[in-house]
Design an enzyme around this catalytic site. Structure first.
Site, PDB file in Angstrom:
ATOM      1  N   PRO A 247      -8.711   0.924   0.740  1.00  0.00           N
ATOM      2  CA  PRO A 247      -7.411   0.662   1.363  1.00  0.00           C
ATOM      3  C   PRO A 247      -6.676   1.900   1.875  1.00  0.00           C
ATOM      4  O   PRO A 247      -5.603   2.253   1.377  1.00  0.00           O
ATOM      5  CB  PRO A 247      -6.636  -0.019   0.236  1.00  0.00           C
ATOM      6  CG  PRO A 247      -7.191   0.598  -1.008  1.00  0.00           C
ATOM      7  CD  PRO A 247      -8.661   0.799  -0.734  1.00  0.00           C
ATOM      8  N   CYS A 248      -7.236   2.541   2.888  1.00  0.00           N
ATOM      9  CA  CYS A 248      -6.557   3.706   3.452  1.00  0.00           C
ATOM     10  C   CYS A 248      -5.246   3.313   4.128  1.00  0.00           C
ATOM     11  O   CYS A 248      -4.390   4.172   4.366  1.00  0.00           O
ATOM     12  CB  CYS A 248      -7.469   4.433   4.429  1.00  0.00           C
ATOM     13  SG  CYS A 248      -8.091   3.437   5.796  1.00  0.00           S
TER      14      CYS A 248
END
Length: 281
Positions: A247-248
């Protein structure tokens, strides 16, 4: 009537772009609907089918002030370890517990994927089409794209010596479950990634940011034991080869501004808001 599955993300993205640009004015339903050339009632219905909440409520999740509030709530906490251990009690966050990374061997990393057999498929998500690919060990690639042909070309360029099959396998099906509301049947998702030791360390830290929470580049640098490496962390975040699973999108600037995203700032805003809605439900 358009359904959630058939709804074009481009239309939603345009509405979200307007909401983000004008959140300080708190635009009403009529104003936003006018931007996407729909009647207020039609837009309300379509947006709610996509997000699971009203445009007005969604606006609360994508404002800069909301981002700042989330960061302030985490101040003084052990951002990653504590929240990872205690902040995943709800069903909506289960998938964070089910993802782990296995780095490719030095030989696999250097030789462009020689001897690797990679299956890939073109799938739909709430945020547009996505190309997902896997080896025998796990998901090696997942990115949002407009066109399948160019997406496949980018995948093959990343692994120039691998063999490719256009085939949906169980690893890909399981990974795509994360875009659904019910993760009760989600098995452990394994990632098989090509990256440096530093990149892998950063990507592993991203997995510890719970859904509905945000972090900053500086805090990630501190977590991996290199507090002065914020810029290098930003580069590693930008090189993430697996959208959403890693989840950047949950990493923002220390000011609270959401900042850039490899697959578009509107999509990043949409994902942050969508996750906030799911956690709140």
């Amino acid at each position: 009537m358009e359904t959630k599955d058939k709804l074009s993300f481009d239309r939603i993205a345009k509405a979200i772009e307007y909401l983000q640009a004008h959140f300080r004015l708190q635009p009403n339903l009529n104003e936003v609907a006018r931007q996407v050339h729909l009647s207020p009632s039609h837009f309300q219905r379509l947006f709610t089918e996509w997000a699971g909440t009203s445009p007005k409520k969604f606006l609360q999740y994508i404002s800069v002030e909301h981002a700042k509030a989330i960061l302030q709530q985490q101040e003084g906490s052990t951002l990653f370890d504590a929240t990872f251990e205690t902040g995943l009690s709800s069903t909506s966050r289960l998938h964070d517990l089910f993802v782990n990374i296995e780095g490719m061997t030095p030989a696999e990393y250097k030789n462009g994927g020689k001897n690797l057999i990679i299956n890939y498929s073109w799938a739909e998500s709430p945020f547009g089409h996505v190309l997902v690919a896997s080896t025998q060990k796990g998901i090696c690639y997942m990115e949002f794209h407009q066109e399948e042909e160019s997406a496949v070309e980018m995948l093959m360029a990343k692994y120039p010596k691998a063999s490719f099959n256009k085939k949906m396998d169980d690893m890909q099906r399981n990974a795509l479950i994360i875009f659904q509301k019910d993760w009760s049947q989600l098995s452990k998702v394994k990632l098989h990634l090509k990256g440096t030791d530093f990149q892998l360390k950063v990507w592993e830290s991203l997995l510890k940011i719970p859904m509905g929470k945000l972090s900053t580049y500086g805090r990630i640098a501190e977590q991996i034991g290199n507090p002065k490496a914020s810029r290098a962390v930003g580069t590693a975040v930008g090189n993430n080869p697996v959208a959403f699973l890693i989840p950047c999108h949950r990493v923002i600037q220390s000011s609270g501004v959401f900042g850039g995203y490899m697959w578009g700032t509107d999509r990043k805003t949409a994902i942050i808001g969508w996750e906030g809605v799911k956690v709140a439900q």
